[in-house]
Scaffold this active site. Structure first.
Site, mmCIF file in Angstrom:
data_model
loop_
_atom_site.group_PDB
_atom_site.id
_atom_site.type_symbol
_atom_site.label_atom_id
_atom_site.label_comp_id
_atom_site.label_asym_id
_atom_site.label_seq_id
_atom_site.Cartn_x
_atom_site.Cartn_y
_atom_site.Cartn_z
ATOM 1 N N ASP A 115 -51.673 63.639 15.786
ATOM 2 C CA ASP A 115 -50.866 64.716 15.765
ATOM 3 C C ASP A 115 -51.397 66.161 14.874
ATOM 4 O OD1 ASP A 115 -48.475 66.716 16.199
ATOM 5 O OD2 ASP A 115 -48.070 66.086 14.190
ATOM 6 N N ASP A 117 -49.766 69.799 13.649
ATOM 7 C CA ASP A 117 -49.180 70.278 12.942
ATOM 8 C C ASP A 117 -48.391 69.577 11.702
ATOM 9 O OD1 ASP A 117 -49.636 72.475 14.342
ATOM 10 O OD2 ASP A 117 -47.757 73.189 14.941
ATOM 11 N N GLU A 124 -47.486 74.820 10.320
ATOM 12 C CA GLU A 124 -46.888 74.785 11.643
ATOM 13 C C GLU A 124 -47.254 76.137 12.563
ATOM 14 O OE1 GLU A 124 -44.731 72.508 13.373
ATOM 15 O OE2 GLU A 124 -44.955 71.117 11.415
ATOM 16 N N ARG A 160 -38.639 79.237 20.950
ATOM 17 C CA ARG A 160 -39.561 79.869 19.951
ATOM 18 C C ARG A 160 -40.534 80.634 20.496
ATOM 19 N NH1 ARG A 160 -40.838 74.282 16.800
ATOM 20 N NH2 ARG A 160 -40.880 73.359 19.154
ATOM 21 N N SER A 203 -50.935 67.914 20.405
ATOM 22 C CA SER A 203 -50.311 68.947 19.707
ATOM 23 C C SER A 203 -49.218 69.553 20.691
ATOM 24 C CB SER A 203 -51.127 69.986 19.041
ATOM 25 O OG SER A 203 -50.330 70.898 18.323
ATOM 26 N N LYS A 248 -47.365 63.134 24.920
ATOM 27 C CA LYS A 248 -48.313 62.693 23.853
ATOM 28 C C LYS A 248 -48.781 61.139 24.048
ATOM 29 C CE LYS A 248 -47.113 65.790 19.898
ATOM 30 N NZ LYS A 248 -47.254 65.724 18.581
ATOM 31 N N ASP A 271 -46.027 62.840 12.322
ATOM 32 C CA ASP A 271 -44.949 63.144 11.291
ATOM 33 C C ASP A 271 -43.599 63.515 11.915
ATOM 34 O OD1 ASP A 271 -44.399 66.589 10.589
ATOM 35 O OD2 ASP A 271 -45.690 65.870 12.506
ATOM 36 N N ASN A 274 -41.366 63.995 17.631
ATOM 37 C CA ASN A 274 -41.937 64.258 18.911
ATOM 38 C C ASN A 274 -43.227 63.328 18.987
ATOM 39 O OD1 ASN A 274 -42.240 65.933 21.187
ATOM 40 N ND2 ASN A 274 -44.066 67.199 20.273
#
Length: 339
Positions: A115, A117, A124, A160, A203, A248, A271, A274
């Site tokens: 991953d 971020d 991030e 976002r 990502s 992913k 982490d 997701n």
């Protein structure tokens, strides 16, 4: 063949009474002390497991030990109770403990997918972009809810990105230049590339920010979302398929197939919520300073801020890393400070 004689002696085959080690336990901490090893040894003994050998695998940036262990019940799921007991020790002792089956299966890993971020990099990306729009707090709150699994990722991403509408596209280059790699990330990728592993990053961030970094690190694969840009401005939209939790895992399978590998030969590191599907699909799933939802499904967790712990979990020692760095002139150790 005159004047020659042949003597044949039959010798009994000597078989060791000790069975081959069935598992490998890696212990990483700062420090790892005698009490830690005592508690881990007692936990193994509680499940009738035996420690066959112990070797040091790291003295920097954390202390690492590799224990070869014989577990009585090696049937699928046979060591699950022991694994959970060891996992419970990690927070109590403040060390990271990983356990894997030993043998060729452990050595067969050939693809490592990260991953981005808060895993490969420290921040991030979308929050860094939002800071330029004066929407940092607003975006960070949505990010946190998404990482905890409280929001659908695609909906939260679109929400976002809307906050970025109107930003000049030059901001992307500014953010890309400001990215900070996680401690140990450069060493980790360099070592994996040197050893012939395929390396990848997937990502929920943005390809325009990451493609330069992926090229610099010589990653084999990179997948991320694409920000829509019209007349040099961000529109507040993304184009194409969203890189969400399911995507992913799909990309990990795609990378493995493209590399001619089976899924048990893959490692995934992440982490957040997701990353659940990706870590579940991989042969070895490593939760890196992760949210509880990911730790629950991961094979093992890293709770120190150094990405090169992943190498040690895979059985690659600090001596091997340092020797290769010395040979090509890249060796150096950053002084560690006690926070």
């Amino acid at each position: 063949m005159h004047g020659q004689s042949v003597v044949v002696e039959l010798q009994e085959t000597v078989q060791s009474s000790r069975p081959r080690s069935s598992h490998v336990v890696v212990v990483l901490g700062d420090p790892v002390d005698a009490l830690d090893i005592s508690r881990i040894g007692q936990t193994l003994a509680d499940y009738d497991a035996n420690i066959d050998t112990i070797r040091g695998i790291s003295d920097y940036p954390v202390t690492g030990l590799e224990l070869k262990v014989t577990v009585p019940d090696v049937s699928p799921g046979g060591g699950e109770a022991m694994r959970k007991a060891l996992a419970a020790l990690t927070s109590e002792l403040n060390v990271d403990i990983a356990i894997e089956r030993s043998g060729l299966l452990r050595r067969s890993k050939r693809l490592v997918c990260f991953d981005c971020d808060s895993t490969l990099i420290t921040g991030e990306v979308i929050e860094m972009l939002a800071a330029h729009a004066g929407k940092e707090a607003e975006v960070a709150a949505v990010t946190e809810r998404a990482m905890r699994g409280e929001l659908d990722f695609e909906e939260s991403l679109r929400e976002r990105v809307k906050a970025l509408a109107g930003l000049d596209a030059s901001v992307i280059d500014e953010v890309a230049a400001a990215i900070e790699l996680t401690p140990g990330a450069r060493t980790t990728i360099r070592t994996l590339n040197r050893m012939g592993y395929q390396t990848a990053v997937v990502s929920g961030g943005f390809i325009q920010v990451l493609e330069g970094l992926a090229e610099e690190l010589e990653l084999d694969y990179v997948r991320a979302n694409t920000l829509e840009i019209v007349d040099g401005k961000l529109t507040g939209n993304v184009t194409g398929k969203i890189v969400d939790r399911a995507a992913k895992a799909e990309f990990l399978r795609e990378f493995a197939a493209d590399s001619g590998l089976k899924m048990y030969q893959t490692v995934a590191v992440g982490d957040g919520a997701n990353d659940i599907d990706m870590l579940s699909a991989a042969g070895l799933g490593v939760a890196f300073n992760a949210k509880p939802a990911l730790k629950e499904i991961a094979d093992t967790s890293v709770n120190h801020p150094f990405l090169d712990e992943v190498l040690h979990i895979m059985g690659i020692s600090r001596d091997e890393i340092d020797l290769a760095d010395q040979e090509d002139g890249t060796f150096h150790r950053v002084p560690l400070t006690n926070a």
